[in-house]
Design an enzyme around this catalytic site. Structure first.
Site, PDB file in Angstrom:
ATOM      1  N   TYR A  54     -20.900   0.160 -11.737  1.00  0.00           N
ATOM      2  CA  TYR A  54     -20.761   1.045 -12.904  1.00  0.00           C
ATOM      3  C   TYR A  54     -19.295   1.102 -13.339  1.00  0.00           C
ATOM      4  O   TYR A  54     -18.963   0.907 -14.512  1.00  0.00           O
ATOM      5  CB  TYR A  54     -21.272   2.444 -12.574  1.00  0.00           C
ATOM      6  CG  TYR A  54     -20.909   3.474 -13.627  1.00  0.00           C
ATOM      7  CD1 TYR A  54     -21.489   3.433 -14.891  1.00  0.00           C
ATOM      8  CD2 TYR A  54     -19.967   4.471 -13.369  1.00  0.00           C
ATOM      9  CE1 TYR A  54     -21.149   4.358 -15.868  1.00  0.00           C
ATOM     10  CE2 TYR A  54     -19.618   5.400 -14.329  1.00  0.00           C
ATOM     11  CZ  TYR A  54     -20.209   5.340 -15.575  1.00  0.00           C
ATOM     12  OH  TYR A  54     -19.856   6.245 -16.537  1.00  0.00           O
TER      13      TYR A  54
ATOM     14  N   SER B  53     -14.637   5.916 -17.948  1.00  0.00           N
ATOM     15  CA  SER B  53     -14.941   6.858 -16.871  1.00  0.00           C
ATOM     16  C   SER B  53     -13.766   6.968 -15.906  1.00  0.00           C
ATOM     17  O   SER B  53     -13.007   6.000 -15.711  1.00  0.00           O
ATOM     18  CB  SER B  53     -16.184   6.364 -16.114  1.00  0.00           C
ATOM     19  OG  SER B  53     -16.326   7.022 -14.873  1.00  0.00           O
TER      20      SER B  53
END
Length: 328
Positions: free
Chosen positions: A157, A132
């Site tokens: 995350y 990401s």
């Protein structure tokens, strides 16, 4: 080619599975079908994949399987002799990581470990896995290039995605496994997740409800249309890292950065309706700006992500209206 797509009933996994289906490919899809968001949406994606494969006489097999169960995953590999993996199963969402951090550890770390073990044991030819843009944190230098420092993730995350990259590198180095790590930049488009900004904004505007803009709408994002991503993944499956450099990292973004307020204006135009907006302060763990450099990716695939943001938003709005008209 025998290709496994993990998280095939998820947003990106669904599009990648559909794009990889062909007469030449044998596609296997697995997904835990968990309840992080509307299970009906996941079920409809899975049904659409089955319909698409049947209509075109493509080979696609779906199995409900949780990657956290190493024994079941190992048995699946043993039975199906997978050549290539596109690993997209994960616990997504920045804000949810503040509420349920354990889910990110079990899914993104333990689950990915099981994928790495199977890649090693069954001599997978190429493992492509999702990271990401959040691994860059609040970087000051733009556009973001793969060689930039990623040691300061702002939320769990991002930390688990960074950990995946490090875990992947070690397995690639130790066991000679070709790997490609993809850093996705704010993916959007039809069949998107209900927890994502575009989905929430369109839903609320259509229903005369208020939308909330963090940081007074001053965030900037590099929005990437999901079908541009799936087109690149199709090209990358056969672009196996060479024997000298077995592990590589690639950004997948649109290469343009857009202010959140301007993003909302494009949604208003697509819907032909003004939004009711409430401005709120910056939330914990939020990144201010993202802006990708995809030069390495373009060099490999010769593809440029050409879908304009206005066109992509229109396509999402069209899908949303049809889907929720037929599935309410």
């Amino acid at each position: 080619m025998k290709i496994l797509i993990t998280g095939c009933a998820g947003f990106i996994g669904f599009h990648v599975a559909k794009s990889l289906m062909s007469k030449k490919n044998t596609i296997y899809g697995i997904d835990s079908m968990n309840s992080y968001y509307d299970k009906n949406l996941k079920t409809q994606r899975q049904k659409d994949l089955q319909h698409h494969s049947k209509k075109n006489n493509f080979f696609f097999r779906f199995k409900k399987l949780d990657i956290r169960n190493g024994k079941n995953l190992n048995n699946f590999f043993k039975k199906n002799k997978i050549d290539y993996i596109v690993h997209l199963a994960a616990q997504p969402g920045v804000r949810y990581s503040l509420i349920n951090p354990k889910s990110y550890i079990t899914n993104n770390l333990n689950g990915f470990f099981n994928i790495l073990e199977c890649s090693k044991i069954f001599s997978v030819k190429h493992l492509i896995f999702a990271s990401s843009s959040s691994v860059y944190g609040d970087a000051l230098k733009m556009p973001l290039v793969e060689k930039h420092n990623t040691d300061h993730p702002l939320q769990l995350y991002a930390a688990t995605k960074k950990a995946n990259e490090v875990m992947g590198y070690s397995y690639s180095s130790l066991f000679n496994i070709p790997m490609t790590c993809l850093r996705f930049f704010t993916v959007y488009g039809p069949w998107g997740r209900p927890d994502m900004a575009l989905f929430k904004f369109v839903k609320n505007i259509l229903n005369d409800k208020t939308i909330f803009l963090h940081n007074n709408g001053n965030h900037r994002r590099d929005f990437t249309y999901v079908k541009d991503i799936s087109s690149n993944v199709v090209k990358l499956v056969n672009k196996i890292p060479n024997k000298h450099v077995r592990f590589r990292v690639l950004n997948i973004g649109n290469g343009k950065t857009v202010k959140l307020l301007d993003f909302v204006k494009l949604i208003e135009k697509a819907i032909n309706k003004k939004a009711k907006i409430k401005f709120i302060k910056k939330q914990k763990g939020e990144i201010l700006d993202t802006h990708s450099s995809s030069k390495k990716l373009i060099k490999l695939t010769s593809l440029k992500n050409r879908t304009s943001l206005s066109s992509g938003i229109k396509k999402f709005v069209e899908w949303y209206k049809i889907f929720y008209k037929n599935n309410l």
